[in-house]
Scaffold this active site. Structure first.
Site, PDB file in Angstrom:
ATOM      1  N   HIS A 187      82.288  42.708  51.349  1.00  0.00           N
ATOM      2  CA  HIS A 187      82.050  41.368  50.824  1.00  0.00           C
ATOM      3  C   HIS A 187      80.623  41.242  50.287  1.00  0.00           C
ATOM      4  CE1 HIS A 187      82.519  36.862  50.999  1.00  0.00           C
ATOM      5  NE2 HIS A 187      81.204  36.937  51.178  1.00  0.00           N
ATOM      6  N   GLU A 188      79.647  41.674  51.068  1.00  0.00           N
ATOM      7  CA  GLU A 188      78.255  41.515  50.649  1.00  0.00           C
ATOM      8  C   GLU A 188      77.919  42.408  49.467  1.00  0.00           C
ATOM      9  OE1 GLU A 188      76.812  39.033  51.645  1.00  0.00           O
ATOM     10  OE2 GLU A 188      77.823  38.557  53.526  1.00  0.00           O
ATOM     11  N   HIS A 232      78.750  40.606  46.342  1.00  0.00           N
ATOM     12  CA  HIS A 232      77.669  39.741  45.856  1.00  0.00           C
ATOM     13  C   HIS A 232      76.612  40.578  45.132  1.00  0.00           C
ATOM     14  CE1 HIS A 232      79.140  36.125  47.662  1.00  0.00           C
ATOM     15  NE2 HIS A 232      78.929  36.498  48.902  1.00  0.00           N
TER      16      HIS A 232
END
Length: 302
Positions: free
Chosen positions: A217-218, A221
């Protein structure tokens, strides 16, 4: 058992366990993550699930302009549609034991396998170049925007804009992780990278976030993606046309959740939502294109 099969088995278990479905009585029970107790899982999702900073509207518009420019010239120029990203892993601990954040090389290797499996469909892959270990009690409990984060990153970061630095530590406030966006590199190159709770790696203790998808997920980003629920039910949303509109973050694994009148169920299996690790398995084609444009514009060769 392969990572794909293991994830499928975990998802089936999640769906069969009432505590994993959003909207049941367990949602109102206290939820504890890394020693911090929240009123319920909704409170955890709202305050600690991901601490990547929320962009100001002018930053969002600037990134939109970059995407448009990239897509406008893509037909006449070779577009970067994948490649190998070098990874520098920084283990921050408070001692030599695994419980003190000193995660093993095998755990890091498992995390790299999870990342590569998640991004395989996008053409991007990740190559672990090195692992370093630092014992520092102040850095170990870092939070975003603190002097501890700045000190750790200024001391440890390696490579250039197109290299991924991952920091594992025992994050404060019950946080799971955070990342910087591609356009942040130009003004703060030393702060660039991804920070994850050490116990969120595969086999860690941060259930149900311990299959390694906090890092997935990170890194999303870091590659330029927003949350699927950004903008709520608005037309623009996460600036990706093929992720259905979603009013708010999902948690658990709420199959059939549909919070907007626009077509499509909420994208609960998307890596950029907030569902449990076992529920996540997808990046959309539009997200892939966005990652390509962000990397090419802000990271490649910088």
């Amino acid at each position: 058992m392969t990572i794909k099969n293991f994830r499928a088995a975990m998802m089936m278990s999640a769906l069969a366990t009432t505590g994993w479905a959003q909207g049941n009585s367990n949602d109102n029970m206290p939820f504890t993550m890394n020693g911090v107790t929240f009123a319920n899982k909704q409170a955890f999702v709202d305050n600690a699930r991901c601490s990547t900073r929320k962009l100001e509207q002018d930053e969002v518009e600037e990134m939109d302009r970059v995407v448009r420019n990239f897509q406008g010239r893509a037909a006449g120029a070779a577009a970067r549609t994948g490649g190998v990203i070098d990874v520098y892993w920084h283990v921050i601990n408070r001692g030599t034991a695994s419980a003190d954040g000193n995660i093993s090389n095998s755990q890091i290797a498992s995390q790299m396998s999870v990342l590569n499996a998640a991004y395989a469909s996008t053409g991007w892959s990740f190559n672990l170049v090195s692992v370093d270990r630092t014992t520092n009690a102040a850095w170990y409990g870092m939070s975003p925007g603190t002097s501890a984060e700045a000190a750790a990153k200024n001391a440890l970061r390696q490579g250039t804009a197109d290299d991924l630095n991952i920091y594992s530590a025992n994050l404060g406030g019950g946080l799971l992780g955070w990342a910087t966006f591609p356009q942040d590199y130009g003004r703060s190159p030393k702060m660039d990278g991804v920070v994850v709770l050490f116990s969120s790696l595969p086999g860690g203790s941060a259930a149900p976030y311990n299959l390694g998808d906090t890092a997935t997920h990170e890194v999303g980003h870091w590659m330029g993606l927003y949350h699927t629920f950004q903008g709520g039910c608005s037309r623009t949303g996460d600036r990706v046309s093929d992720t259905p509109a979603e009013k708010s973050a999902s948690f658990g694994c709420p199959t059939g959740r549909d919070t907007c009148t626009a077509p499509g169920f909420d994208p609960i299996t998307n890596f950029m939502d907030y569902t449990d690790d076992a529920c996540m398995n997808t990046f959309s084609s539009g997200q892939d294109t966005r990652m390509d444009s962000m990397f090419t514009t802000y990271r490649e060769g910088k």
